[in-house]
Every structure is written in C-alpha cells, then in structure tokens.
Design a protein around this motif. Sequence first.
Motif, PDB file in Angstrom:
ATOM      1  N   SER A  88      45.153  33.052  37.807  1.00  0.00           N
ATOM      2  CA  SER A  88      44.607  33.155  39.231  1.00  0.00           C
ATOM      3  C   SER A  88      45.447  33.198  40.306  1.00  0.00           C
ATOM      4  O   SER A  88      45.439  34.247  41.277  1.00  0.00           O
ATOM      5  CB  SER A  88      43.435  32.081  39.413  1.00  0.00           C
ATOM      6  N   THR A  89      46.571  32.221  40.153  1.00  0.00           N
ATOM      7  CA  THR A  89      47.637  32.315  41.276  1.00  0.00           C
ATOM      8  C   THR A  89      48.320  33.585  41.326  1.00  0.00           C
ATOM      9  O   THR A  89      48.669  34.176  42.381  1.00  0.00           O
ATOM     10  CB  THR A  89      48.721  31.135  41.182  1.00  0.00           C
ATOM     11  N   LYS A  90      48.620  34.134  40.083  1.00  0.00           N
ATOM     12  CA  LYS A  90      49.383  35.412  40.047  1.00  0.00           C
ATOM     13  C   LYS A  90      48.496  36.484  40.546  1.00  0.00           C
ATOM     14  O   LYS A  90      49.044  37.374  41.256  1.00  0.00           O
ATOM     15  CB  LYS A  90      49.991  35.777  38.535  1.00  0.00           C
ATOM     16  N   LEU A  91      47.357  36.656  40.370  1.00  0.00           N
ATOM     17  CA  LEU A  91      46.382  37.565  40.709  1.00  0.00           C
ATOM     18  C   LEU A  91      46.271  37.483  42.234  1.00  0.00           C
ATOM     19  O   LEU A  91      46.252  38.613  42.977  1.00  0.00           O
ATOM     20  CB  LEU A  91      44.758  37.487  40.257  1.00  0.00           C
ATOM     21  N   CYS A 100      45.439  44.358  51.822  1.00  0.00           N
ATOM     22  CA  CYS A 100      44.128  44.356  52.140  1.00  0.00           C
ATOM     23  C   CYS A 100      43.878  44.019  53.759  1.00  0.00           C
ATOM     24  O   CYS A 100      44.443  43.293  54.034  1.00  0.00           O
ATOM     25  CB  CYS A 100      43.273  43.696  51.118  1.00  0.00           C
ATOM     26  N   LYS A 101      42.861  44.752  54.188  1.00  0.00           N
ATOM     27  CA  LYS A 101      42.607  44.727  55.778  1.00  0.00           C
ATOM     28  C   LYS A 101      42.045  43.177  56.001  1.00  0.00           C
ATOM     29  O   LYS A 101      42.281  42.508  56.869  1.00  0.00           O
ATOM     30  CB  LYS A 101      41.658  45.571  56.334  1.00  0.00           C
ATOM     31  N   ASN A 102      41.163  42.731  55.160  1.00  0.00           N
ATOM     32  CA  ASN A 102      40.565  41.449  55.244  1.00  0.00           C
ATOM     33  C   ASN A 102      40.225  40.545  53.985  1.00  0.00           C
ATOM     34  O   ASN A 102      40.414  41.225  52.944  1.00  0.00           O
ATOM     35  CB  ASN A 102      39.291  41.645  56.084  1.00  0.00           C
ATOM     36  N   ALA A 103      39.726  39.449  54.094  1.00  0.00           N
ATOM     37  CA  ALA A 103      39.756  38.719  52.814  1.00  0.00           C
ATOM     38  C   ALA A 103      38.542  38.990  51.891  1.00  0.00           C
ATOM     39  O   ALA A 103      38.382  39.160  50.640  1.00  0.00           O
ATOM     40  CB  ALA A 103      39.336  37.139  53.143  1.00  0.00           C
ATOM     41  N   VAL A 104      37.496  39.736  52.306  1.00  0.00           N
ATOM     42  CA  VAL A 104      36.438  40.422  51.760  1.00  0.00           C
ATOM     43  C   VAL A 104      36.934  41.605  50.675  1.00  0.00           C
ATOM     44  O   VAL A 104      36.794  41.477  49.511  1.00  0.00           O
ATOM     45  CB  VAL A 104      35.263  41.065  52.610  1.00  0.00           C
ATOM     46  N   TYR A 105      37.673  42.402  51.373  1.00  0.00           N
ATOM     47  CA  TYR A 105      38.458  43.601  50.387  1.00  0.00           C
ATOM     48  C   TYR A 105      39.118  42.851  49.357  1.00  0.00           C
ATOM     49  O   TYR A 105      39.313  43.264  48.178  1.00  0.00           O
ATOM     50  CB  TYR A 105      39.300  44.521  51.097  1.00  0.00           C
ATOM     51  N   ALA A 106      40.068  41.864  49.859  1.00  0.00           N
ATOM     52  CA  ALA A 106      40.877  41.081  48.764  1.00  0.00           C
ATOM     53  C   ALA A 106      40.241  40.538  47.711  1.00  0.00           C
ATOM     54  O   ALA A 106      40.590  40.504  46.591  1.00  0.00           O
ATOM     55  CB  ALA A 106      41.922  40.180  49.660  1.00  0.00           C
ATOM     56  N   ASP A 107      39.041  39.761  48.231  1.00  0.00           N
ATOM     57  CA  ASP A 107      38.310  39.032  46.867  1.00  0.00           C
ATOM     58  C   ASP A 107      37.600  40.360  46.062  1.00  0.00           C
ATOM     59  O   ASP A 107      37.708  39.970  44.968  1.00  0.00           O
ATOM     60  CB  ASP A 107      37.213  38.395  47.703  1.00  0.00           C
ATOM     61  N   ARG A 111      38.270  40.288  42.312  1.00  0.00           N
ATOM     62  CA  ARG A 111      37.279  40.544  40.976  1.00  0.00           C
ATOM     63  C   ARG A 111      37.319  41.491  39.943  1.00  0.00           C
ATOM     64  O   ARG A 111      37.262  41.467  38.881  1.00  0.00           O
ATOM     65  CB  ARG A 111      35.951  40.096  41.643  1.00  0.00           C
ATOM     66  N   GLN A 112      37.701  42.684  40.696  1.00  0.00           N
ATOM     67  CA  GLN A 112      37.818  44.053  40.053  1.00  0.00           C
ATOM     68  C   GLN A 112      39.308  43.806  38.847  1.00  0.00           C
ATOM     69  O   GLN A 112      38.824  44.277  37.859  1.00  0.00           O
ATOM     70  CB  GLN A 112      38.163  45.242  40.797  1.00  0.00           C
TER      71      GLN A 112
END
Length: 176
Positions: A88-91, A100-107, A111-112
């Motif tokens: 998870s840390t490496k991801l 990514c522009k914001n945390a939603v896209y990063a999350d 998940r992808q």
Amino acid sequence: MADELKDQDTPDTGEPNAPDTAPEKTYSEAEYNALQEQLKAVNDQLNDANKSIQSYKDMDIDSIKQSAADWEQKYKAAEQQRVAQEYSTKLDKFVAQQGCKNAVYADYLKRQLESKQLKFDGETLLGGEDVVKALKESCPDAFAEEKPQPKFVDSAPGGTNKDATDDMIRRVMGLK
C-alpha cells in the motif's frame, strides 16, 4: 558312569544339582562406607531421573503444540499485514508521482491498481504505466497538465534595461 557323575555333582545337602555356595565375603569399614556412598549416589541419581520422567509425564504436550500453532498463525497474520502495508505504501508513492489533480482521482487510480493486483519489481510497478495511460485517455482532466511552467524575466523584449532605468531615476532624483 553317568550315575557316578551325577552322584559327584550333588552335595551333601541332599538336593540334586544344587550349586556350590561361595563363602561369604567380609568388608572392612572403609570399604563398607565407600559402598554405602556409591549406593546413596546411585539412589539420588535414580530419584532425580524419576522426578525428570514424572515432570515429562505431567507436561501437557497437546497444549504446548496448540500454543506453538497459535503463535505460528499470529506470525503468518502479522507477516501478511506487513506485506500488505508495504504494498500500500509503494502504491501511494507511485500514485503521488503521477500528478493527479486531487485526492479523489488519486484514490480512484490506487483502487484501479489494486484491482489489477500488479506486482512491484523493486520500486517499479510492473504494468502500472498501462493503467495510468488508460486513465489519462478516459479522464484527461484527472491529471495536472504537463506543460512546463513559464519563465518570467525582469524586462520584456525591446524594453529598457533595469540597471539603466535605475540609474536614470537616481539621477533625476539627485541621488547620484
């Protein structure tokens, strides 16, 4: 002749074929004490051995085995948790590098990547670039633009030099 040998083998006790009795051996007091000490030492060793055997008999081997199995399961669970945390840390680090522009896209990107169950080779996520590329094609606004930041300069082309303008202002004000 066999009868003669038979008669010779029997002692005067009247018992047939009785073994000869050896004369009784006598011991000095020192020998007797030494033998008593040996006997006491052997008895002590025997008692210690019996206590050890009894302690092994009293052990609950099944509970010891169960305890060892429980600790092995705890170890395996802790190891799985450590590996999952490391992954998870490496991801997170990989996703942060994608811009990514914001945390939603990063999350969403994380998940992808998790759903693809991609593996790391050192610090490189094998197949990660393909997932990022697909996301960039489907959601181009998810990532910050990769245009270089413009470089600002003091003067515009064809304008005056800052040092010359400074000198002129200082002369007009009488400072130079």
